[in-house]
Scaffold this motif. Structure first.
Motif, PDB file in Angstrom:
ATOM      1  N   CYS A  58       0.855  -1.180   0.000  1.00 26.16           N
ATOM      2  CA  CYS A  58       0.000   0.000   0.000  1.00 26.16           C
ATOM      3  C   CYS A  58       0.896   1.237   0.000  1.00 26.16           C
ATOM      4  O   CYS A  58       1.857   1.322   0.763  1.00 26.16           O
ATOM      5  CB  CYS A  58      -0.881  -0.016   1.250  1.00 26.16           C
ATOM      6  N   GLN A  59       0.600   2.202  -0.860  1.00 20.16           N
ATOM      7  CA  GLN A  59       1.460   3.383  -0.951  1.00 20.16           C
ATOM      8  C   GLN A  59       1.330   4.295   0.258  1.00 20.16           C
ATOM      9  O   GLN A  59       2.154   5.179   0.470  1.00 20.16           O
ATOM     10  CB  GLN A  59       1.124   4.164  -2.223  1.00 20.16           C
ATOM     11  N   GLU A  60       0.286   4.111   1.038  1.00 17.78           N
ATOM     12  CA  GLU A  60       0.123   4.920   2.234  1.00 17.78           C
ATOM     13  C   GLU A  60       0.732   4.247   3.461  1.00 17.78           C
ATOM     14  O   GLU A  60       1.620   4.787   4.093  1.00 17.78           O
ATOM     15  CB  GLU A  60      -1.369   5.211   2.481  1.00 17.78           C
ATOM     16  N   CYS A  61       0.233   3.047   3.782  1.00 20.67           N
ATOM     17  CA  CYS A  61       0.569   2.455   5.090  1.00 20.67           C
ATOM     18  C   CYS A  61       1.535   1.275   4.986  1.00 20.67           C
ATOM     19  O   CYS A  61       1.934   0.727   5.992  1.00 20.67           O
ATOM     20  CB  CYS A  61      -0.708   2.033   5.813  1.00 20.67           C
ATOM     21  N   PHE A  62       1.890   0.850   3.770  1.00 24.86           N
ATOM     22  CA  PHE A  62       2.826  -0.260   3.544  1.00 24.86           C
ATOM     23  C   PHE A  62       2.280  -1.633   3.946  1.00 24.86           C
ATOM     24  O   PHE A  62       3.040  -2.586   4.099  1.00 24.86           O
ATOM     25  CB  PHE A  62       4.180   0.000   4.222  1.00 24.86           C
ATOM     26  N   ASN A  63       0.967  -1.723   4.123  1.00 22.93           N
ATOM     27  CA  ASN A  63       0.321  -3.026   4.265  1.00 22.93           C
ATOM     28  C   ASN A  63       0.373  -3.726   2.905  1.00 22.93           C
ATOM     29  O   ASN A  63       0.608  -3.085   1.887  1.00 22.93           O
ATOM     30  CB  ASN A  63      -1.147  -2.812   4.696  1.00 22.93           C
ATOM     31  N   TYR A  64       0.168  -5.031   2.860  1.00 29.02           N
ATOM     32  CA  TYR A  64       0.062  -5.701   1.570  1.00 29.02           C
ATOM     33  C   TYR A  64      -1.179  -5.216   0.845  1.00 29.02           C
ATOM     34  O   TYR A  64      -2.217  -4.974   1.464  1.00 29.02           O
ATOM     35  CB  TYR A  64      -0.019  -7.220   1.747  1.00 29.02           C
ATOM     36  N   ALA A  65      -1.091  -5.071  -0.469  1.00 28.93           N
ATOM     37  CA  ALA A  65      -2.227  -4.569  -1.240  1.00 28.93           C
ATOM     38  C   ALA A  65      -2.147  -5.079  -2.663  1.00 28.93           C
ATOM     39  O   ALA A  65      -1.062  -5.321  -3.194  1.00 28.93           O
ATOM     40  CB  ALA A  65      -2.213  -3.051  -1.233  1.00 28.93           C
ATOM     41  N   THR A  66      -3.319  -5.275  -3.287  1.00 27.51           N
ATOM     42  CA  THR A  66      -3.335  -5.648  -4.699  1.00 27.51           C
ATOM     43  C   THR A  66      -3.500  -4.416  -5.572  1.00 27.51           C
ATOM     44  O   THR A  66      -3.288  -4.462  -6.768  1.00 27.51           O
ATOM     45  CB  THR A  66      -4.500  -6.621  -5.004  1.00 27.51           C
ATOM     46  N   GLU A  67      -3.931  -3.300  -4.957  1.00 22.78           N
ATOM     47  CA  GLU A  67      -4.040  -2.045  -5.699  1.00 22.78           C
ATOM     48  C   GLU A  67      -3.068  -1.034  -5.087  1.00 22.78           C
ATOM     49  O   GLU A  67      -2.250  -1.395  -4.264  1.00 22.78           O
ATOM     50  CB  GLU A  67      -5.487  -1.536  -5.611  1.00 22.78           C
ATOM     51  N   GLN A  68      -3.203   0.227  -5.472  1.00 21.67           N
ATOM     52  CA  GLN A  68      -2.298   1.231  -4.913  1.00 21.67           C
ATOM     53  C   GLN A  68      -2.481   1.376  -3.412  1.00 21.67           C
ATOM     54  O   GLN A  68      -1.516   1.568  -2.674  1.00 21.67           O
ATOM     55  CB  GLN A  68      -2.556   2.586  -5.594  1.00 21.67           C
ATOM     56  N   LEU A  69      -3.744   1.302  -2.983  1.00 21.49           N
ATOM     57  CA  LEU A  69      -4.034   1.407  -1.558  1.00 21.49           C
ATOM     58  C   LEU A  69      -4.585   0.081  -1.036  1.00 21.49           C
ATOM     59  O   LEU A  69      -5.281  -0.630  -1.753  1.00 21.49           O
ATOM     60  CB  LEU A  69      -5.064   2.514  -1.307  1.00 21.49           C
ATOM     61  N   CYS A  70      -4.296  -0.224   0.225  1.00 22.49           N
ATOM     62  CA  CYS A  70      -4.827  -1.443   0.823  1.00 22.49           C
ATOM     63  C   CYS A  70      -6.295  -1.217   1.186  1.00 22.49           C
ATOM     64  O   CYS A  70      -6.761  -0.080   1.228  1.00 22.49           O
ATOM     65  CB  CYS A  70      -4.014  -1.824   2.058  1.00 22.49           C
ATOM     66  N   PRO A  71      -7.053  -2.291   1.439  1.00 21.06           N
ATOM     67  CA  PRO A  71      -8.483  -2.130   1.738  1.00 21.06           C
ATOM     68  C   PRO A  71      -8.744  -1.219   2.941  1.00 21.06           C
ATOM     69  O   PRO A  71      -9.760  -0.520   2.970  1.00 21.06           O
ATOM     70  CB  PRO A  71      -8.932  -3.564   2.047  1.00 21.06           C
ATOM     71  N   ILE A  72      -7.844  -1.211   3.904  1.00 21.29           N
ATOM     72  CA  ILE A  72      -8.074  -0.378   5.090  1.00 21.29           C
ATOM     73  C   ILE A  72      -7.929   1.110   4.740  1.00 21.29           C
ATOM     74  O   ILE A  72      -8.752   1.935   5.125  1.00 21.29           O
ATOM     75  CB  ILE A  72      -7.105  -0.775   6.224  1.00 21.29           C
ATOM     76  N   CYS A  73      -6.886   1.457   3.983  1.00 15.79           N
ATOM     77  CA  CYS A  73      -6.686   2.857   3.603  1.00 15.79           C
ATOM     78  C   CYS A  73      -7.787   3.329   2.636  1.00 15.79           C
ATOM     79  O   CYS A  73      -8.071   4.514   2.540  1.00 15.79           O
ATOM     80  CB  CYS A  73      -5.306   3.053   2.965  1.00 15.79           C
ATOM     81  N   GLN A  74      -8.387   2.369   1.911  1.00 22.27           N
ATOM     82  CA  GLN A  74      -9.475   2.735   0.995  1.00 22.27           C
ATOM     83  C   GLN A  74     -10.809   2.931   1.711  1.00 22.27           C
ATOM     84  O   GLN A  74     -11.721   3.517   1.165  1.00 22.27           O
ATOM     85  CB  GLN A  74      -9.672   1.618  -0.049  1.00 22.27           C
ATOM     86  N   ASP A  75     -10.901   2.413   2.936  1.00 20.32           N
ATOM     87  CA  ASP A  75     -12.175   2.392   3.657  1.00 20.32           C
ATOM     88  C   ASP A  75     -12.473   3.774   4.256  1.00 20.32           C
ATOM     89  O   ASP A  75     -11.770   4.236   5.158  1.00 20.32           O
ATOM     90  CB  ASP A  75     -12.071   1.334   4.769  1.00 20.32           C
ATOM     91  N   PRO A  76     -13.507   4.470   3.769  1.00 19.59           N
ATOM     92  CA  PRO A  76     -13.772   5.838   4.240  1.00 19.59           C
ATOM     93  C   PRO A  76     -14.322   5.881   5.666  1.00 19.59           C
ATOM     94  O   PRO A  76     -14.370   6.942   6.265  1.00 19.59           O
ATOM     95  CB  PRO A  76     -14.816   6.351   3.240  1.00 19.59           C
ATOM     96  N   THR A  77     -14.735   4.710   6.193  1.00 16.98           N
ATOM     97  CA  THR A  77     -15.317   4.713   7.541  1.00 16.98           C
ATOM     98  C   THR A  77     -14.259   4.615   8.643  1.00 16.98           C
ATOM     99  O   THR A  77     -14.589   4.693   9.818  1.00 16.98           O
ATOM    100  CB  THR A  77     -16.321   3.545   7.722  1.00 16.98           C
ATOM    101  N   ARG A  78     -12.991   4.398   8.269  1.00 13.22           N
ATOM    102  CA  ARG A  78     -11.962   4.272   9.299  1.00 13.22           C
ATOM    103  C   ARG A  78     -11.634   5.652   9.866  1.00 13.22           C
ATOM    104  O   ARG A  78     -11.626   6.648   9.156  1.00 13.22           O
ATOM    105  CB  ARG A  78     -10.676   3.646   8.727  1.00 13.22           C
ATOM    106  N   ASP A  79     -11.321   5.677  11.149  1.00 15.14           N
ATOM    107  CA  ASP A  79     -11.017   6.913  11.866  1.00 15.14           C
ATOM    108  C   ASP A  79      -9.565   7.332  11.597  1.00 15.14           C
ATOM    109  O   ASP A  79      -8.633   6.715  12.099  1.00 15.14           O
ATOM    110  CB  ASP A  79     -11.236   6.655  13.363  1.00 15.14           C
TER     111      ASP A  79
END
Lengths: 201, 201
Positions: A58-79
């Motif tokens: 993930c380009q933001e948090c460095f989690n594993y990702a299949t796209e540019q962002l991981c599912p967590i960074c893509q999730d708008p509901t996260r705080d």
């Protein structure tokens, strides 16, 4: 002594390279695969071949990702005001399984370790500073492992991030739930006493 | 709870199907593969994909083989007057590692097991009869496992092969070398006493 047929020996050799799999387990797995359903064996082989090419970071948090962002960074509901710092993506997933945290993560990519030659420059720290500022974080939770390296990394980050964010916290260290006090080591018991919390009525 | 990226989850699922590998180990292996060298991961994936197509059974003894005959049946130096009967190719390889036996093998493909519905017709017994006659065997060693099924199979074969070959023997049952008598189970101790041998001077 006679060896195995070449393709079987090759499979055993490759399986033996996996962590926690000795020659005996590798042999058992190889024989299992030889007798398993063709489709299952093919599915495993292909899943292994694809893993390196299909998964990035993930380009933001460095989690594993299949796209540019991981599912967590893509999730708008996260705080996005709370950022939890972990060493590896597997730590992130362990915390996600606990289901307690709804903020964002940042994967350091390891912990400070003079023995392994890992210094601050080897961890994703400059990106961490940038994210804290961009996200307007109010709290950073240091969730590195309670090991010598993890503790040192947490201590180092506390110094680095002071002034950049209001609250810097460390995950609680103490007795594991369901653990027997009698079996706990001295250091854990000491941390458990030092970190005691007030019981609410 | 948030899942892993799809290719990672697929790999974890496939690895979890392997015997002795639970979800936790599967996850650890998957993360290891994600961080491993590209070439190593490819070598493992390909070894798995090739194993089913490249390995067949020896037409004589039913050991694993890449050609019509396995390396042991091809070896002209092996003593074809002694035939050692085993349940599986992995048993054959275990005996080969011991380096004690220089005869030929015959792989039954299992043991008699009413529970699993395995009867004499499911084992390679007709081929065994033919081989004993063609090879002119003088001894058949019954090396099925010392389990209920293995013992029953040995007993069954003793009856089946009587008259076909001069000597029918069973591998010795007793204490394992290096084992502590104190820790041995009653049945093993009883077999060990019953099978006692005369000490030579």
């Amino acid at each position: 002594m006679l060896g195995y047929a070449a393709p079987l020996q090759r499979l055993i050799d490759e399986l033996s390279k996996l962590p926690g799999i000795g020659p005996k387990s590798a042999q058992r797995l190889a024989f299992y695969l030889l007798n398993a359903e063709e489709a299952d064996v093919a599915a495993l082989g292909e899943a292994i071949l694809q893993i390196k090419s299909e998964i990035g970071r993930c380009q933001e948090c460095f989690n594993y990702a299949t796209e540019q962002l991981c599912p967590i960074c893509q999730d708008p509901t996260r705080d996005c005001t709370v950022l939890c710092i972990v060493e590896q993506p597997s730590d992130l997933m362990a915390l996600e399984r606990a289901g307690e945290f709804r903020g964002l993560y940042h994967v350091l990519g390891g912990a400070l370790s003079p023995v392994e030659g890992l210094g601050p420059g080897d961890l994703n720290i400059s990106q961490l500073r940038r994210r804290i500022q961009e996200l307007g974080c109010q709290e950073v939770i240091l969730a590195t492992s309670p090991t010598v390296e993890g503790d040192a990394t947490a201590e180092f980050l506390r110094g680095e991030l002071a002034g950049l964010v209001e609250r810097i916290t460390r995950i609680a260290l103490g007795l594991p739930v369901g653990g027997d006090l009698d079996y706990a080591d001295q250091v854990t018991l000491a941390r458990s006493l030092r970190g005691r919390t007030l019981m609410e009525e």
